[in-house]
Design a protein around this motif. Structure first.
Motif, PDB file in Angstrom:
ATOM      1  N   ASP A  91      -3.387  -7.044  -2.578  1.00 44.06           N
ATOM      2  CA  ASP A  91      -3.511  -5.615  -2.859  1.00 44.06           C
ATOM      3  C   ASP A  91      -3.215  -4.783  -1.614  1.00 44.06           C
ATOM      4  N   HIS A  92      -3.452  -5.397  -0.465  1.00 41.37           N
ATOM      5  CA  HIS A  92      -3.196  -4.728   0.809  1.00 41.37           C
ATOM      6  C   HIS A  92      -1.735  -4.281   0.898  1.00 41.37           C
ATOM      7  N   VAL A  93      -0.832  -5.106   0.364  1.00 39.04           N
ATOM      8  CA  VAL A  93       0.602  -4.789   0.412  1.00 39.04           C
ATOM      9  C   VAL A  93       0.853  -3.471  -0.313  1.00 39.04           C
ATOM     10  N   ALA A  94       0.275  -3.362  -1.512  1.00 43.39           N
ATOM     11  CA  ALA A  94       0.503  -2.154  -2.314  1.00 43.39           C
ATOM     12  C   ALA A  94      -0.085  -0.918  -1.639  1.00 43.39           C
ATOM     13  N   ARG A  95      -1.269  -1.096  -1.058  1.00 48.38           N
ATOM     14  CA  ARG A  95      -1.934   0.070  -0.480  1.00 48.38           C
ATOM     15  C   ARG A  95      -1.263   0.531   0.813  1.00 48.38           C
ATOM     16  N   MET A  96      -0.922  -0.439   1.651  1.00 45.11           N
ATOM     17  CA  MET A  96      -0.435  -0.076   2.974  1.00 45.11           C
ATOM     18  C   MET A  96       1.073   0.190   2.998  1.00 45.11           C
ATOM     19  N   LEU A  97       1.823  -0.559   2.217  1.00 42.69           N
ATOM     20  CA  LEU A  97       3.279  -0.431   2.293  1.00 42.69           C
ATOM     21  C   LEU A  97       3.857   0.508   1.245  1.00 42.69           C
ATOM     22  N   TYR A  98       3.149   0.671   0.129  1.00 42.40           N
ATOM     23  CA  TYR A  98       3.735   1.437  -0.985  1.00 42.40           C
ATOM     24  C   TYR A  98       2.924   2.669  -1.364  1.00 42.40           C
ATOM     25  N   ARG A  99       2.183   3.169  -0.425  1.00 37.89           N
ATOM     26  CA  ARG A  99       1.525   4.469  -0.582  1.00 37.89           C
ATOM     27  C   ARG A  99       0.476   4.477  -1.673  1.00 37.89           C
ATOM     28  N   GLY A 100      -0.057   3.331  -2.021  1.00 39.67           N
ATOM     29  CA  GLY A 100      -1.181   3.282  -2.954  1.00 39.67           C
ATOM     30  C   GLY A 100      -0.790   3.613  -4.382  1.00 39.67           C
ATOM     31  N   TYR A 101      -1.811   3.795  -5.207  1.00 38.05           N
ATOM     32  CA  TYR A 101      -1.590   4.014  -6.638  1.00 38.05           C
ATOM     33  C   TYR A 101      -1.965   5.430  -7.031  1.00 38.05           C
ATOM     34  N   LEU A 102      -1.367   5.860  -8.141  1.00 38.10           N
ATOM     35  CA  LEU A 102      -1.682   7.177  -8.679  1.00 38.10           C
ATOM     36  C   LEU A 102      -3.126   7.191  -9.194  1.00 38.10           C
ATOM     37  N   ARG A 103      -3.487   6.097  -9.871  1.00 40.49           N
ATOM     38  CA  ARG A 103      -4.825   6.005 -10.446  1.00 40.49           C
ATOM     39  C   ARG A 103      -5.745   5.330  -9.432  1.00 40.49           C
ATOM     40  N   LYS A 104      -6.834   5.988  -9.134  1.00 38.13           N
ATOM     41  CA  LYS A 104      -7.791   5.401  -8.187  1.00 38.13           C
ATOM     42  C   LYS A 104      -8.744   4.492  -8.965  1.00 38.13           C
ATOM     43  N   THR A 105      -8.620   3.227  -8.752  1.00 35.56           N
ATOM     44  CA  THR A 105      -9.442   2.266  -9.485  1.00 35.56           C
ATOM     45  C   THR A 105     -10.251   1.444  -8.510  1.00 35.56           C
ATOM     46  N   PRO A 106     -11.579   1.467  -8.626  1.00 36.24           N
ATOM     47  CA  PRO A 106     -12.373   0.637  -7.710  1.00 36.24           C
ATOM     48  C   PRO A 106     -12.200  -0.849  -8.030  1.00 36.24           C
ATOM     49  N   GLY A 107     -12.276  -1.663  -7.023  1.00 35.21           N
ATOM     50  CA  GLY A 107     -12.217  -3.120  -7.211  1.00 35.21           C
ATOM     51  C   GLY A 107     -10.863  -3.632  -7.629  1.00 35.21           C
ATOM     52  N   ARG A 108      -9.825  -2.868  -7.323  1.00 32.09           N
ATOM     53  CA  ARG A 108      -8.474  -3.265  -7.758  1.00 32.09           C
ATOM     54  C   ARG A 108      -8.062  -4.621  -7.162  1.00 32.09           C
ATOM     55  N   ALA A 109      -8.398  -4.853  -5.906  1.00 33.57           N
ATOM     56  CA  ALA A 109      -7.993  -6.108  -5.258  1.00 33.57           C
ATOM     57  C   ALA A 109      -8.583  -7.303  -5.995  1.00 33.57           C
ATOM     58  N   GLU A 110      -9.842  -7.184  -6.402  1.00 37.80           N
ATOM     59  CA  GLU A 110     -10.514  -8.304  -7.052  1.00 37.80           C
ATOM     60  C   GLU A 110      -9.977  -8.516  -8.464  1.00 37.80           C
ATOM     61  N   THR A 111      -9.730  -7.412  -9.186  1.00 36.27           N
ATOM     62  CA  THR A 111      -9.250  -7.578 -10.563  1.00 36.27           C
ATOM     63  C   THR A 111      -7.825  -8.133 -10.570  1.00 36.27           C
ATOM     64  N   MET A 112      -7.020  -7.649  -9.648  1.00 38.42           N
ATOM     65  CA  MET A 112      -5.646  -8.167  -9.545  1.00 38.42           C
ATOM     66  C   MET A 112      -5.688  -9.665  -9.219  1.00 38.42           C
ATOM     67  N   ALA A 113      -6.585 -10.044  -8.317  1.00 36.44           N
ATOM     68  CA  ALA A 113      -6.706 -11.465  -7.959  1.00 36.44           C
ATOM     69  C   ALA A 113      -7.143 -12.273  -9.172  1.00 36.44           C
ATOM     70  N   ALA A 114      -8.056 -11.721  -9.979  1.00 36.23           N
ATOM     71  CA  ALA A 114      -8.532 -12.447 -11.165  1.00 36.23           C
ATOM     72  C   ALA A 114      -7.388 -12.649 -12.151  1.00 36.23           C
ATOM     73  N   PHE A 115      -6.540 -11.644 -12.294  1.00 34.12           N
ATOM     74  CA  PHE A 115      -5.395 -11.771 -13.210  1.00 34.12           C
ATOM     75  C   PHE A 115      -4.422 -12.841 -12.718  1.00 34.12           C
ATOM     76  N   VAL A 116      -4.071 -12.754 -11.453  1.00 33.76           N
ATOM     77  CA  VAL A 116      -3.090 -13.702 -10.907  1.00 33.76           C
ATOM     78  C   VAL A 116      -3.649 -15.130 -10.939  1.00 33.76           C
ATOM     79  N   ALA A 117      -4.951 -15.251 -10.664  1.00 29.66           N
ATOM     80  CA  ALA A 117      -5.557 -16.591 -10.649  1.00 29.66           C
ATOM     81  C   ALA A 117      -5.501 -17.245 -12.026  1.00 29.66           C
ATOM     82  N   ALA A 118      -5.436 -16.441 -13.076  1.00 28.15           N
ATOM     83  CA  ALA A 118      -5.458 -16.992 -14.441  1.00 28.15           C
ATOM     84  C   ALA A 118      -4.055 -17.174 -15.023  1.00 28.15           C
ATOM     85  N   LEU A 119      -3.038 -17.061 -14.184  1.00 29.52           N
ATOM     86  CA  LEU A 119      -1.671 -17.271 -14.688  1.00 29.52           C
ATOM     87  C   LEU A 119      -1.319 -18.750 -14.593  1.00 29.52           C
TER      88      LEU A 119
END
Lengths: 227, 742
Positions: free
Chosen positions: B595-623
């Motif tokens: 998630d650090h890549v998205a936040r630091m390199l791509y100017r973050g997200y339009l929608r402010k969502t707490p815990g984005r790093a953890e939820t994204m990790a949970a999604f990727v881990a289940a692929l």
């Protein structure tokens, strides 16, 4: 009075190692040298069994690394085991005396140097900058650096020349080396983590034995007992 | 406290104080500070001073110095951990220990929606059985050789994992001993993706690959769910009463009667790995794109349900569409990012034209007349080459004439400035994933990156936009127009479909999976995955999302400039759980760090969502890992020979079974000295897992090897990436067969 006494103790500890009975010193040196020679022989035999050069390089690297680790851990365990032995009412044999600890520590430094040489010649291909670039190489190099400092200051003449009044405290850096080694091993590409974690854990756990109260008390005991 | 202890504490306190002045909080600085403290105290003859200071005052002084030093340490701790590579150490050591602790099993993920192959490393010659979950069957593993065992697990046949989500206890019986290991179970929820409207537009069909369902939705919101075969991948109406359903794991294409007469489906045996369907303008021909080891197009005669022709393809087709007549078929393939046009010449289909796009077709739709196709791409260069901009993404919809095959027009939907540090116009129109043509000719586009649907009418300057995210339809994929101009939009991430009628005040949302609230109450793990899936598709403020390059969590099979002026192929993000650290150089120890890549390199997200790093990790881990075609049915004797070659060549040193990775990082220049001049001298390469390696072409970190044999031969000239120089051609072939079986 206290400070003078403790400076004297530092020198006393070092001199105890250097000036121990000649036979004890000789036997300790022989055992440590035999261990180093046998380790290097075993590593050489293991490596020569593999005709593929990178595998041979790896065998040298891994073998010398593990041999250094064994020597270091054995050195660190001399005092705790001596305490345990004393608590059990036995007189520690020469393998649990100060000269042995010193000899094993020096052997560890030499084997670590061999390990570094094997790595630089082998997988690192004399890439010195890599030593500084990657955390596991950095911590390995640092562990070697500490061991070499301890090796150099293991001689009474050097300590006297440097006027090292905190020699004992300096040599307690030896207890930080397993941590550096752990960082080196956990971040390295090959070493088995379970062995590394369990052996470093065992060294620190057994190291606590050194705080067992001694049977003998007094300044005389301090000077004669291994630390 | 004795004098000896006080002396030691004084040394430590002085060392910590000196360390706080060090240019970098590091181990070396700590050791240097300690030695400096010893030398300093020796030079000052501090031993005498320590002896003279009154004990109480000394202790107070010591506490102050130690406290100050401790504060310095606490302040520098984060930087220290990062510099020494200790961040995420628990994850990376944990994953490695799981591989070392025998019996070991890999991969770590167990998904409930498909058959999977697991590998166990145990004692050679023992009988090994594995039970997935407390209620699963004890499955006998087959030894490949050298203590490596293979076990096939089909949740439908052998019992679904229990618990369905989260840590899953797995029992491994080796000889008389039983060991328990913990894997990660994931049971995906319904995922309706692309939509196909019926000829009369009274309803639309979608399939849910995860729950083996065909879903039919009427314009009034009536839903019918029909169970179909294993892993349905696509559906379309062949007439008003019948829907063709393609399958991933079922060898038959199903033609389902959707009138509700109770008639069973008609099955047409064409083989597994069916991916995409297209119906000819007359409705007489059905084209099926197949992947796997021998990708092909299968042409079916709808009336007789017989196979009329098979056309071999160089790569699996992602999208299919007929042209203006039944004799013209266009296939979009990802591997070469090209549209291939085929023509039926008297029963023989030949490729008559190819149109390289530079980036693969993300989605494709056919115009009513078949004279044009609408193709969404993440960038387009007329010469078909890759754009050299750093992480360059510029979503657009190409209008492609089918005869002759050429790009007639391009519509940029998200304008991105060439330099990613400057803002573009990217808060809308990112990641078009669904396209359909309305009855009146307008183009309907669903944007997964910005949760919206556009209606693009050639007569108006600005598109009409609907924010479907407001209705909870995040990351929309499919779009279809039903009777009365009602728009049907699918949101796989939330398992729902939304109907947007022209005259309705609010959309009608049909949920095929439990709502967020229900998941929060009963299955928070699944909710975490769902939120992560939304995040995966959501565009950053730089107009790029994970999906932009990792198409549906896989690879777009293109090479991108990742910032160091080298073109590197996109990696799949499937099958990553249990392989920490991540990225090519192993620089990210945790999945959540991505998630650090998205936040630091791509100017973050339009929608402010707490815990984005953890939820994204949970999604990727289940692929689940990528599927390969060879499996248990492969030539076992050859695979066993290949395993022996694998061991003899020294491969397990870095690719240790059963994960086929030691999870270590190696100096690239040391592994490939012949490439040293092109590589940064200190570049590290993370040893990737070889599971599913057959699906991962091109190979090596920069994709320079097209085949596995090339990895072992022409790209290992210095013989440091495995001892392959002395292997015969046959031995190399055996080794490749073994690798393909993983």
């Amino acid at each position: 009075v206290n400070d003078a006494r403790h400076d004297a103790l530092d020198a006393g500890a070092l001199n105890a190692a250097a000036g121990a009975a000649k036979g004890t010193r000789r036997r300790a040196a022989l055992v440590a040298t035999a261990f180093a020679a046998l380790s290097l022989f075993a590593v050489g035999a293991w490596a020569s069994g593999n005709p593929w050069i990178p595998a041979r390089d790896l065998a040298y690297e891994r073998g010398t690394g593990w041999a250094a680790l064994v020597a270091l851990f054995a050195s660190l365990l001399v005092t705790p085991l001596a305490r345990l032995s004393a608590r059990a009412g036995r007189t520690p044999g020469f393998v649990l005396q100060l000269p042995m600890r010193r000899a094993l520590g020096m052997t560890a430094a030499w084997l670590a140097l061999s390990h570094a040489f094997a790595a630089l010649k082998g997988t690192l291909d004399w890439n010195w900058t890599a030593l500084w670039s990657w955390p596991h190489l950095r911590s390995g190099a640092l562990a070697l650096g500490v061991l070499l400092i301890l090796l150099v200051t293991s001689f009474g003449a050097v300590v006297a020349r440097l006027r090292l009044r905190f020699w004992r405290e300096l040599h307690r850096l030896a207890y930080a080396v397993p941590l550096l080694v752990l960082s080196h091993v956990l971040l390295s590409p090959f070493a088995p983590r379970i062995v590394a974690l369990s052996s470093v854990g065992a060294v620190y756990a057994l190291g606590l034995l050194r705080y067992l109260p001694s049977e003998r008390r007094g300044a005389d005991a301090n000077a004669k007992q291994p630390m | 406290m004795g004098v000896r202890a006080i002396r030691q504490l004084v040394v430590i306190a002085v060392a910590l104080s000196l360390w706080s002045f060090a240019p970098r909080p590091a181990f070396w600085a700590l050791c240097v500070a300690y030695v400096a403290a010893v030398l300093l105290l020796s030079a000052l003859d501090a031993g005498r001073f320590i002896g003279r200071v009154p004990r109480a005052a000394g202790l107070v002084l010591l506490a102050i110095v130690l406290g100050a030093g401790g504060l310095g340490v606490a302040r520098a701790w984060g930087a220290f951990v990062e510099y020494e590579g200790l961040g995420g150490l628990a994850e990376r050591v944990g994953d490695r220990v799981r591989v070392e602790m025998l019996p070991a099993i890999a991969p770590r993920l167990v998904v409930a929606d498909r058959p999977q192959t697991f590998f166990v490393q145990a004692q050679a010659g023992e009988e090994v059985s594995v039970r997935f979950g407390a209620r699963g069957k004890l499955l006998r593993a087959r030894e490949v050789g050298g203590g490596l065992f293979r076990v096939e697990y089909d949740p439908k046949r052998d019992g679904a994992p229990s618990p369905a989500d989260g840590p899953l206890p797995v029992e491994i019986a080796c000889g008389g001993r039983r060991s328990e290991r913990t894997l990660l179970a994931a049971t995906p929820l319904a995922h309706p993706r692309w939509l196909a409207a019926s000829p009369d537009r009274a309803r639309a069909a979608a399939v849910s690959e995860e729950t083996d369902e065909l879903v039919l939705v009427s314009a009034r919101g009536e839903v019918r769910r029909v169970g179909v075969g294993d892993g349905p991948t696509d559906a379309l109406f062949v007439d008003a009463a019948h829907v063709a359903v393609a399958h991933r794991d079922e060898p038959a294409l199903w033609i389902v009667d959707v009138r509700g007469t109770g008639a069973g489906p008609r099955r047409v045996e064409i083989g597994t790995r069916q991916a995409r369907l297209a119906l000819s303008p007359s409705g007489q021909r059905l084209a099926v794109g197949r992947g796997g080891r021998a990708p092909e197009l299968v042409l079916l005669d709808v009336a007789s349900a017989g196979v009329a022709a098979r056309v071999a393809l160089p790569a699996a087709p992602d999208w299919l569409a007929f042209g203006a007549d039944d004799a013209t078929l266009i296939a979009a393939t990802r591997a070469d990012a090209t549209l291939h046009e085929f023509r039926d010449a008297g029963g023989t289909w030949r490729e008559i034209a190819a149109l390289p796009l530079g980036r693969p077709a993300v989605t494709l739709a056919r115009a009513h007349d078949g004279a044009r196709l609408f193709v969404a791409v993440t960038d387009y260069e007329p010469d078909g080459r890759a754009h050299l901009g750093n992480h360059f993404i510029q979503d657009q919809i190409l209008t492609v004439d089918t005869s002759p095959l050429r790009v007639a027009h391009s519509l940029l939907t998200a304008r991105r400035s060439p330099r990613q540090s400057k803002p573009g116009d990217v808060d809308r129109g990112a990641s078009p994933l669904g396209i359909a043509q309305a009855q009146d000719g307008a183009l309907l586009v669903a944007f997964a990156g910005t949760d919206e649907v556009w209606r693009i009418d050639a007569s108006t300057a600005e598109p009409e936009m609907i924010d479907v995210g407001d209705a909870g339809l995040y990351a929309p994929h499919g779009i279809a127009e039903l009777a009365g101009g009602t728009l049907l939009v699918s949101s796989p991430a939330t398992g729902s479909l939304g109907l947007f009628a022209r005259d309705a005040a609010a959309p009608r949302v049909v949920h095929l999976a439990p709502s967020d609230g229900a998941l929060l109450a009963h299955n928070p793990t699944a909710l975490e995955r769902r939120l992560g899936e939304r995040d995966f598709y959501e565009a950053t403020r730089a107009g790029i999302s994970c999906q932009s390059c990792h198409l549906h969590a896989d690879s777009d099979e293109r090479a991108h400039n990742l910032g160091d002026h080298r073109l590197l192929p996109t990696l799949s993000v499937r099958g990553m759980t249990g392989t920490a650290p991540y990225l090519r150089d192993g620089s990210y120890p945790r999945l959540s760090d991505l998630d650090h890549v998205a936040r630091m390199l791509y100017r973050g997200y339009l929608r402010k969502t707490p815990g984005r790093a953890e939820t994204m990790a949970a999604f990727v881990a289940a692929l689940p890992r990528r599927e390969t075609s060879s499996g248990a049915s492969g030539d076992l004797a050859r695979v066993q020979r290949g395993l022996r070659v694998f061991e003899r060549a020294g491969c397990p040193s870095c690719h240790a079974p059963p994960l086929f990775s030691g999870l270590g990082q190696h100096l690239a220049a040391g592994l490939f000295p012949e490439r040293a001049a092109q590589l940064p001298r200190d570049e590290l390469l993370d040893a990737p897992s070889l599971l599913s390696v057959a699906a991962g072409a091109p190979y090596l970190s920069d994709g320079r090897a097209r085949t596995l044999d090339a990895v072992l031969s022409q790209h290992n000239r210095d013989n440091r990436h495995g001892d392959t120089a002395r292997l015969s051609r046959d031995e190399r072939a055996d080794l490749v067969a073994f690798l393909e079986s993983l």
